[in-house]
Design an enzyme around this catalytic site. Structure first.
Site, short mmCIF file in Angstrom:
data_model
loop_
_atom_site.label_atom_id
_atom_site.label_comp_id
_atom_site.label_asym_id
_atom_site.label_seq_id
_atom_site.Cartn_x
_atom_site.Cartn_y
_atom_site.Cartn_z
N CYS A 61 0.83 -1.21 -0.02
CA CYS A 61 0.08 0.08 -0.08
C CYS A 61 0.92 1.36 0.02
O CYS A 61 0.74 1.99 -0.93
CB CYS A 61 -0.83 0.03 1.12
SG CYS A 61 -1.74 -1.44 1.16
C1 UGA Z 1 -1.26 0.46 5.43
C2 UGA Z 1 -2.30 1.53 6.35
O1 UGA Z 1 -1.65 1.69 7.74
C3 UGA Z 1 -3.79 0.96 6.28
O2 UGA Z 1 -4.63 2.24 7.39
C4 UGA Z 1 -4.31 1.14 4.98
O3 UGA Z 1 -5.64 0.59 4.83
C5 UGA Z 1 -3.26 0.04 4.33
O4 UGA Z 1 -1.87 0.40 4.28
C6 UGA Z 1 -3.96 -0.11 2.88
O5 UGA Z 1 -3.73 1.06 2.15
O6 UGA Z 1 -4.40 -1.31 2.56
P1 UGA Z 1 -0.32 -1.93 6.10
O7 UGA Z 1 0.29 -1.56 4.77
O8 UGA Z 1 -1.27 -3.09 6.00
O9 UGA Z 1 -1.49 -0.84 6.12
O10 UGA Z 1 0.59 -2.06 7.29
P2 UGA Z 1 1.16 -0.80 8.39
O11 UGA Z 1 0.93 -1.35 9.48
O12 UGA Z 1 0.64 0.53 8.06
O13 UGA Z 1 2.61 -0.94 7.78
C7 UGA Z 1 3.27 -0.50 6.65
C8 UGA Z 1 4.83 -0.45 6.74
O14 UGA Z 1 5.16 0.50 7.35
C9 UGA Z 1 5.48 -1.72 7.21
O15 UGA Z 1 6.62 -2.17 6.59
C10 UGA Z 1 5.86 -1.26 8.50
O16 UGA Z 1 6.94 -1.99 9.22
C11 UGA Z 1 6.15 0.30 8.33
N1 UGA Z 1 5.94 1.08 9.54
C12 UGA Z 1 4.66 1.29 10.05
C13 UGA Z 1 7.06 1.72 10.08
O17 UGA Z 1 8.16 1.52 9.43
N2 UGA Z 1 6.93 2.51 11.16
C14 UGA Z 1 5.77 2.86 12.12
O18 UGA Z 1 5.89 3.40 12.86
C15 UGA Z 1 4.54 1.90 11.33
#
Ligand code: UGA
Length: 421
Positions: A264
């Protein structure tokens, strides 16, 4: 209500199963019979904690088909949940959206029932009204908002916690153009007892992109400050704990480290960048967000090289999925990290609790550990995904470079470097 869900990927599978849990009759429409068979036998077509249990619980309300036309005829509401992948230039590929719009349109035209179509796939502002709507009207020879309903309803689920996110979302966003569709969607989501934000279709489409772009920006910002922290001997997590206490900022999504991956954030930010350029706007912030993200894996390698000449050494990789509780490796930070290590002559041994099979498709010729303990015998260990079980390992005497902040490694390793702390 009787609902069709087009697409059995992560958005479709979670949305359909959760709607069945709310008491609706759900027909999953897919092209891959194997996935449909999985659903029919009560097995989740994707790895998502809690989903399979919910699927089994609601089995009598769930059916599947490859026949979209038939599903439309048997239901009142259709959610479009097909993929909108990136093309080489970052723009989005709308082929699946086009294909299903044509089929739905034909189906609407062949009978006299009222049906509502809801676009859940992530599409750029204007797509529903300038691509999907004209196709539906052309194929059905009917009028949108009069003869059939059409709306945008983006998803905000996170992989790994998607079921919980569905029932406890901060908000439901509905983009509508007519009262009837608005009432149908409000009725559908009212049982969740969460705020419902109703707006225009285009605004709703942009809320999705702006939300993901903002979260990605927060992460790249945390990483840039984190890189500074590393140079100054300051712990970025403590910094953001202090920063996040400001209610205007909030403490979430400040986990600094090796950056974001997944299906995403990278795709959506790239699509927004490409769209901004098409509109003659130079997206300077978004560009920097992507650049910072792409540079973070190199920080990890730089730290490793401070302690080890990596050529010919065995480097253990803990975690391959883009985040814990997911088997999804799309845009995982493990990919650029392993590519760079191999270029420098390192021998890789990798472990992930669930995504090794997926990773083997991309990297068939690295070593995959049978158990997590095999990784511990390497010359150095890189922590790439923060799986819970990595908190239970014995890191004593090891060289650990941590991209995700595993406390036990931080406390125990002989040589420990956090990427941003
Ligand atoms: C993300 C959004 O958080 C959701 O709200 C959205 O619905 C989704 O994309 C989408 O568009 O379908 P997702 O990609 O499943 O969700 O997971 P996240 O928890 O957001 O993590 C995304 C990436 O960011 C991961 O690689 C995670 O490790 C990284 N991340 C997340 C960080 O490096 N730091 C953070 O503080 C949070």
């Amino acid at each position: 209500m009787k609902i069709s869900i087009i697409g059995t990927g992560y958005v479709g599978a979670v949305t359909g199963t959760c709607l069945a849990e709310l008491g609706h009759q759900v027909i999953f429409v897919g092209r891959d019979q194997k996935k449909l068979d999985l659903i029919n036998s009560g097995n989740s077509p994707i790895f998502e904690p809690g989903l399979e249990q919910l699927l089994r619980k609601n089995q009598e309300r769930i059916t599947t088909t490859t026949d979209l036309d038939d599903a439309i005829r048997k239901t009142e509401l259709t959610f479009i949940c097909v993929g909108t992948p990136s093309q080489d230039d970052g723009s989005i590929d709308l082929q699946q959206i086009r294909d299903v719009s044509i089929t739905i349109g034909k189906s609407l035209g062949s009978d006299n029932y009222y049906h509502t179509i809801i676009v859940k796939s992530t599409v750029l502002p204007g797509t529903t009204e300038t691509l999907i709507l004209p196709l539906l009207e052309r194929e059905s020879e009917k009028k949108a908002f009069v003869d059939f309903g059409l709306a945008s309803n983006p998803e905000f689920l996170k992989e790994g916690t998607a079921v919980d996110d569905f029932f406890r979302t901060d908000r439901v966003v509905i983009g509508v153009n007519d009262q009837k569709t608005n009432e149908i969607l409000e009725k559908l989501y009212r049982p969740l007892n969460v705020p419902i934000f109703t707006t225009t279709i285009r605004t709703s489409e942009l809320i999705k992109y702006a939300s993901n772009a903002f979260l990605a920006t927060k992460i790249s910002f945390a990483n840039e400050i984190g890189n500074l922290c590393k140079k100054m001997g300051i712990d970025s997590y403590e910094v953001f704990q202090g920063v996040g206490l400001d209610s205007r900022i909030s403490p979430h999504f400040f986990r600094s480290g090796i950056g974001f991956g997944g299906s995403c954030f990278p795709k959506d930010v790239r699509a927004l960048i490409a769209h901004a350029r098409d509109l003659g706007i130079e997206p300077q912030v978004l560009d920097a967000v992507m650049r910072t993200n792409e540079d973070q894996p190199a920080q990890m390698l730089g730290l490793l090289k401070r302690h080890l000449d990596i050529s010919g050494k065995t480097i253990g990789i803990l975690g391959l999925s883009f985040k814990p509780d997911s088997d999804d490796i799309r845009e995982s930070r493990a990919i650029p990290i392993i590519e760079a290590l191999r270029k420098e002559g390192a021998i890789i041994i990798a472990f992930d609790p669930v995504s090794m099979d997926n990773f083997k498709q991309l990297f068939p010729d690295i070593r995959y550990a049978k158990t997590v303990y095999d990784v511990l015998h390497s010359d150095a260990i890189l922590i790439v995904t923060e799986w819970k079980e990595f908190e239970d390992l014995d890191y004593r005497g090891k060289i650990v470079i941590d991209g995700r902040r595993i406390s036990k490694a931080r406390e125990e390793a002989a040589i420990y470097e956090g990427v941003c702390w």
